[in-house]
Design a protein around this motif. Structure first.
Motif, PDB file in Angstrom:
ATOM      1  N   PRO A  29      49.074 113.139  -8.318  1.00 48.72           N
ATOM      2  CA  PRO A  29      47.931 112.240  -8.077  1.00 48.72           C
ATOM      3  C   PRO A  29      47.799 111.886  -6.600  1.00 48.72           C
ATOM      4  O   PRO A  29      48.788 111.915  -5.848  1.00 48.72           O
ATOM      5  N   PRO A  30      46.597 111.548  -6.156  1.00 48.25           N
ATOM      6  CA  PRO A  30      46.430 111.088  -4.776  1.00 48.25           C
ATOM      7  C   PRO A  30      47.202 109.799  -4.555  1.00 48.25           C
ATOM      8  O   PRO A  30      47.305 108.964  -5.452  1.00 48.25           O
ATOM      9  N   THR A  31      47.760 109.656  -3.383  1.00 42.97           N
ATOM     10  CA  THR A  31      48.534 108.448  -3.055  1.00 42.97           C
ATOM     11  C   THR A  31      47.942 107.800  -1.808  1.00 42.97           C
ATOM     12  O   THR A  31      47.300 108.449  -0.989  1.00 42.97           O
ATOM     13  N   VAL A  32      48.204 106.502  -1.670  1.00 41.31           N
ATOM     14  CA  VAL A  32      47.657 105.759  -0.539  1.00 41.31           C
ATOM     15  C   VAL A  32      48.325 106.178   0.761  1.00 41.31           C
ATOM     16  O   VAL A  32      47.693 106.234   1.810  1.00 41.31           O
ATOM     17  N   ASP A  33      49.615 106.502   0.703  1.00 46.33           N
ATOM     18  CA  ASP A  33      50.361 106.768   1.931  1.00 46.33           C
ATOM     19  C   ASP A  33      51.088 108.106   1.872  1.00 46.33           C
ATOM     20  O   ASP A  33      51.320 108.666   0.793  1.00 46.33           O
ATOM     21  N   ALA A  34      51.455 108.611   3.019  1.00 43.04           N
ATOM     22  CA  ALA A  34      52.105 109.911   3.130  1.00 43.04           C
ATOM     23  C   ALA A  34      53.522 109.889   2.557  1.00 43.04           C
ATOM     24  O   ALA A  34      53.971 110.867   1.951  1.00 43.04           O
ATOM     25  N   ASP A  35      54.258 108.788   2.743  1.00 42.62           N
ATOM     26  CA  ASP A  35      55.644 108.732   2.276  1.00 42.62           C
ATOM     27  C   ASP A  35      55.742 108.925   0.766  1.00 42.62           C
ATOM     28  O   ASP A  35      56.641 109.612   0.276  1.00 42.62           O
ATOM     29  N   THR A  36      54.825 108.308   0.030  1.00 41.84           N
ATOM     30  CA  THR A  36      54.841 108.463  -1.428  1.00 41.84           C
ATOM     31  C   THR A  36      54.578 109.913  -1.810  1.00 41.84           C
ATOM     32  O   THR A  36      55.245 110.466  -2.700  1.00 41.84           O
ATOM     33  N   MET A  37      53.635 110.559  -1.148  1.00 42.74           N
ATOM     34  CA  MET A  37      53.356 111.961  -1.446  1.00 42.74           C
ATOM     35  C   MET A  37      54.544 112.848  -1.078  1.00 42.74           C
ATOM     36  O   MET A  37      54.870 113.788  -1.816  1.00 42.74           O
ATOM     37  N   ARG A  38      55.217 112.579   0.041  1.00 39.44           N
ATOM     38  CA  ARG A  38      56.403 113.357   0.401  1.00 39.44           C
ATOM     39  C   ARG A  38      57.442 113.284  -0.710  1.00 39.44           C
ATOM     40  O   ARG A  38      58.030 114.300  -1.095  1.00 39.44           O
ATOM     41  N   GLU A  91      37.365 105.868  -4.153  1.00 41.73           N
ATOM     42  CA  GLU A  91      38.593 105.326  -3.563  1.00 41.73           C
ATOM     43  C   GLU A  91      39.629 106.434  -3.380  1.00 41.73           C
ATOM     44  O   GLU A  91      40.285 106.517  -2.329  1.00 41.73           O
ATOM     45  N   HIS A  92      39.782 107.290  -4.398  1.00 40.48           N
ATOM     46  CA  HIS A  92      40.715 108.412  -4.267  1.00 40.48           C
ATOM     47  C   HIS A  92      40.327 109.293  -3.080  1.00 40.48           C
ATOM     48  O   HIS A  92      41.192 109.763  -2.325  1.00 40.48           O
ATOM     49  N   LEU A  93      39.037 109.542  -2.928  1.00 42.14           N
ATOM     50  CA  LEU A  93      38.574 110.380  -1.822  1.00 42.14           C
ATOM     51  C   LEU A  93      38.871 109.715  -0.477  1.00 42.14           C
ATOM     52  O   LEU A  93      39.248 110.393   0.490  1.00 42.14           O
ATOM     53  N   ASP A  94      38.748 108.396  -0.417  1.00 42.70           N
ATOM     54  CA  ASP A  94      39.090 107.671   0.805  1.00 42.70           C
ATOM     55  C   ASP A  94      40.575 107.844   1.133  1.00 42.70           C
ATOM     56  O   ASP A  94      40.946 108.002   2.313  1.00 42.70           O
ATOM     57  N   TRP A  95      41.440 107.796   0.113  1.00 48.21           N
ATOM     58  CA  TRP A  95      42.873 107.999   0.348  1.00 48.21           C
ATOM     59  C   TRP A  95      43.139 109.383   0.933  1.00 48.21           C
ATOM     60  O   TRP A  95      43.964 109.540   1.833  1.00 48.21           O
ATOM     61  N   VAL A  96      42.423 110.376   0.408  1.00 55.95           N
ATOM     62  CA  VAL A  96      42.603 111.745   0.869  1.00 55.95           C
ATOM     63  C   VAL A  96      42.146 111.906   2.318  1.00 55.95           C
ATOM     64  O   VAL A  96      42.762 112.615   3.116  1.00 55.95           O
ATOM     65  N   LYS A  97      41.067 111.231   2.675  1.00 56.67           N
ATOM     66  CA  LYS A  97      40.485 111.395   4.005  1.00 56.67           C
ATOM     67  C   LYS A  97      41.151 110.511   5.062  1.00 56.67           C
ATOM     68  O   LYS A  97      40.971 110.737   6.266  1.00 56.67           O
ATOM     69  N   ALA A  98      41.914 109.513   4.632  1.00 53.45           N
ATOM     70  CA  ALA A  98      42.477 108.537   5.563  1.00 53.45           C
ATOM     71  C   ALA A  98      43.526 109.169   6.475  1.00 53.45           C
ATOM     72  O   ALA A  98      44.364 109.965   6.032  1.00 53.45           O
ATOM     73  N   LYS A  99      43.504 108.796   7.730  1.00 46.11           N
ATOM     74  CA  LYS A  99      44.532 109.225   8.657  1.00 46.11           C
ATOM     75  C   LYS A  99      45.867 108.603   8.249  1.00 46.11           C
ATOM     76  O   LYS A  99      45.956 107.409   7.979  1.00 46.11           O
ATOM     77  N   GLY A 100      46.898 109.428   8.156  1.00 45.64           N
ATOM     78  CA  GLY A 100      48.199 108.938   7.715  1.00 45.64           C
ATOM     79  C   GLY A 100      48.313 108.790   6.214  1.00 45.64           C
ATOM     80  O   GLY A 100      49.303 108.249   5.719  1.00 45.64           O
ATOM     81  N   GLY A 101      47.316 109.289   5.480  1.00 47.93           N
ATOM     82  CA  GLY A 101      47.343 109.212   4.024  1.00 47.93           C
ATOM     83  C   GLY A 101      48.076 110.382   3.397  1.00 47.93           C
ATOM     84  O   GLY A 101      48.847 111.102   4.055  1.00 47.93           O
ATOM     85  N   CYS A 102      47.818 110.610   2.129  1.00 47.19           N
ATOM     86  CA  CYS A 102      48.602 111.585   1.377  1.00 47.19           C
ATOM     87  C   CYS A 102      48.457 113.006   1.915  1.00 47.19           C
ATOM     88  O   CYS A 102      49.387 113.809   1.836  1.00 47.19           O
ATOM     89  N   GLN A 129      49.924 118.479   4.224  1.00 42.99           N
ATOM     90  CA  GLN A 129      49.807 119.415   5.341  1.00 42.99           C
ATOM     91  C   GLN A 129      51.166 119.725   5.953  1.00 42.99           C
ATOM     92  O   GLN A 129      51.410 120.863   6.394  1.00 42.99           O
ATOM     93  N   GLU A 130      52.063 118.747   5.963  1.00 34.52           N
ATOM     94  CA  GLU A 130      53.435 118.998   6.425  1.00 34.52           C
ATOM     95  C   GLU A 130      54.142 120.007   5.518  1.00 34.52           C
ATOM     96  O   GLU A 130      54.851 120.897   5.993  1.00 34.52           O
ATOM     97  N   ALA A 131      53.931 119.854   4.213  1.00 31.65           N
ATOM     98  CA  ALA A 131      54.561 120.771   3.257  1.00 31.65           C
ATOM     99  C   ALA A 131      53.998 122.184   3.391  1.00 31.65           C
ATOM    100  O   ALA A 131      54.712 123.165   3.190  1.00 31.65           O
ATOM    101  N   VAL A 132      52.712 122.298   3.723  1.00 29.53           N
ATOM    102  CA  VAL A 132      52.122 123.608   3.992  1.00 29.53           C
ATOM    103  C   VAL A 132      52.741 124.206   5.251  1.00 29.53           C
ATOM    104  O   VAL A 132      53.107 125.391   5.293  1.00 29.53           O
ATOM    105  N   ALA A 133      52.885 123.393   6.274  1.00 27.24           N
ATOM    106  CA  ALA A 133      53.418 123.870   7.552  1.00 27.24           C
ATOM    107  C   ALA A 133      54.853 124.372   7.441  1.00 27.24           C
ATOM    108  O   ALA A 133      55.227 125.358   8.095  1.00 27.24           O
ATOM    109  N   ASP A 134      55.674 123.718   6.590  1.00 22.08           N
ATOM    110  CA  ASP A 134      57.069 124.149   6.474  1.00 22.08           C
ATOM    111  C   ASP A 134      57.307 125.120   5.320  1.00 22.08           C
ATOM    112  O   ASP A 134      58.447 125.477   5.020  1.00 22.08           O
TER     113      ASP A 134
END
Length: 376
Positions: free
Chosen positions: A80-89, A116-127, A132-137
């Protein structure tokens, strides 16, 4: 089994994908179901963090060793979409651990259903930062999203250009999302159809009226052919509870060409019969009646009425109608008995339908026990 290019991911997926929401009776049942799917030629398995023990059971099967190399088997999980990057990591790490995998072929943002979910996805520092980090590594190869949202949310999500594929509802009996299919195709996205046998009409247990109208084909076969005749669509989800439920695929997995004249004739007969039976009470699904002050999803309620009256698809109607008020953003809207007969919808309807009366009739036809999403 036929295979198709999954949009810009460049993966070649089987036209049927193994969905894993319903096969959780036991680890042995999971193992047997996966073995049967692979033997049929299915090379794509889709699971989700929220599907009970699905990731865990699939991971156990992977750890035991499957009769196909990892490079030939594509695995998608959804988070699911998350508000922050740490939760998604954390979620990505947990899913990889449960699945006994070093990488995911595809990661889907699961249930991008609201603004709201779309806002989480578009937010800087969001999920999406964590994704994108997981794609990069290299832990994630391709990224998409699944949605049960409204058409405008889906189109907006596609237009972010963050995603390589989309999972969405689109069937013969629900063509509202045709513009999303078109937009996704123009962006070369892979298109995955969610649950055409179940969400598409409970077509594995069709009513006799529908069976007779579809003769000499089965309703499920016709729905599959409607979808697979569209070259923009890559793959259809099939979610068996047991290995035996996969056997019906053998007759349609190789039939992905254009509709035949006989199939077109049956589809036209279905349309003609619906028009005849419903007459001036048929909702055309224009959506002009919205918004409703009581938050009733009028078009969806009346779509279920259309199907129940025309084709006797009452069981399906009760199943879907029972989810109103019980499934949150996965199936939003209030039941039809919430109508106050305020009349706001009436001047908007180009067909001049007596919408309050039709809502009342639908509630009487389809009210029953409340439903929830299966994996809840």
């Amino acid at each position: 089994m036929q295979y198709r290019r999954f949009g810009k991911t460049e993966l070649r997926l089987s036209v049927f994908s193994l969905g894993t929401m319903r096969y959780l009776a036991s680890p042995d049942n999971v193992w047997q179901t996966i073995q049967t799917a692979i033997a049929l030629g299915i090379n794509h398995i889709e699971t989700a963090r929220g599907y009970g023990k699905s990731e865990e059971y699939l991971g156990q099967a992977i750890a035991l060793g499957l009769p196909i190399s990892r490079s030939q088997l594509y695995i998608t999980t959804k988070i699911p979409p998350t508000v922050d990057a740490d939760t998604m990591r954390r979620c990505i790490d947990e899913s990889l651990k449960r699945l006994h995998l070093d990488y995911l072929d595809c990661l889907g943002i699961h249930g991008l259903n609201t603004w709201e979910h779309l806002d989480w996805v578009k937010a800087k520092g969001g999920c999406m930062q964590a994704v994108q980090e997981a794609v990069a590594d290299g832990r994630v190869r391709h990224v998409g999203f699944s949605t049960h949202g409204s058409l405008d949310v889906i189109l907006a999500a596609i237009n972010t250009d963050f995603f390589e594929f989309v999972n969405l509802h689109y069937y013969y009996f629900f063509q509202r999302h045709a513009p999303a299919i078109e937009l996704a195709a123009t962006k070369d996205m892979g298109i995955f159809i969610i649950s055409p046998a179940d969400k598409g009409g409970r077509l594995y247990t069709p009513p006799p009226t529908l069976v007779n109208l579809c003769h000499p084909f089965s309703p499920l076969e016709l729905n599959y052919r409607f979808l697979l005749s569209d070259p923009r669509i890559t793959t259809l989800s099939v979610g068996p509870a047991t290995p035996e439920e996969l056997t019906h695929l053998s007759g349609v997995a190789d039939c992905d060409g254009q509709l035949t004249s006989e199939e077109i004739t049956v589809f036209q007969s279905l349309e003609n019969y619906k028009n005849l039976v419903l007459g001036t009470e048929q909702c055309s699904q224009c959506y002009e009646c919205l918004p409703c002050p009581e938050n009733i999803n009028i078009p969806e309620v009346l779509r279920l009425r259309n199907l129940a009256v025309a084709y006797d698809m009452t069981d399906y109607g009760q199943y879907r109608y029972g989810m109103f008020e019980n499934a949150g953003h996965w199936f939003p809207g209030m039941k039809a008995n919430r109508c106050t007969e305020c009349g706001e919808c009436l001047p908007r309807c180009p067909q001049n339908l007596d919408i309050p009366a039709l809502l009342k009739d639908t509630h009487q036809r389809l009210k029953g026990k409340s439903g929830r999403r299966l994996w809840e």
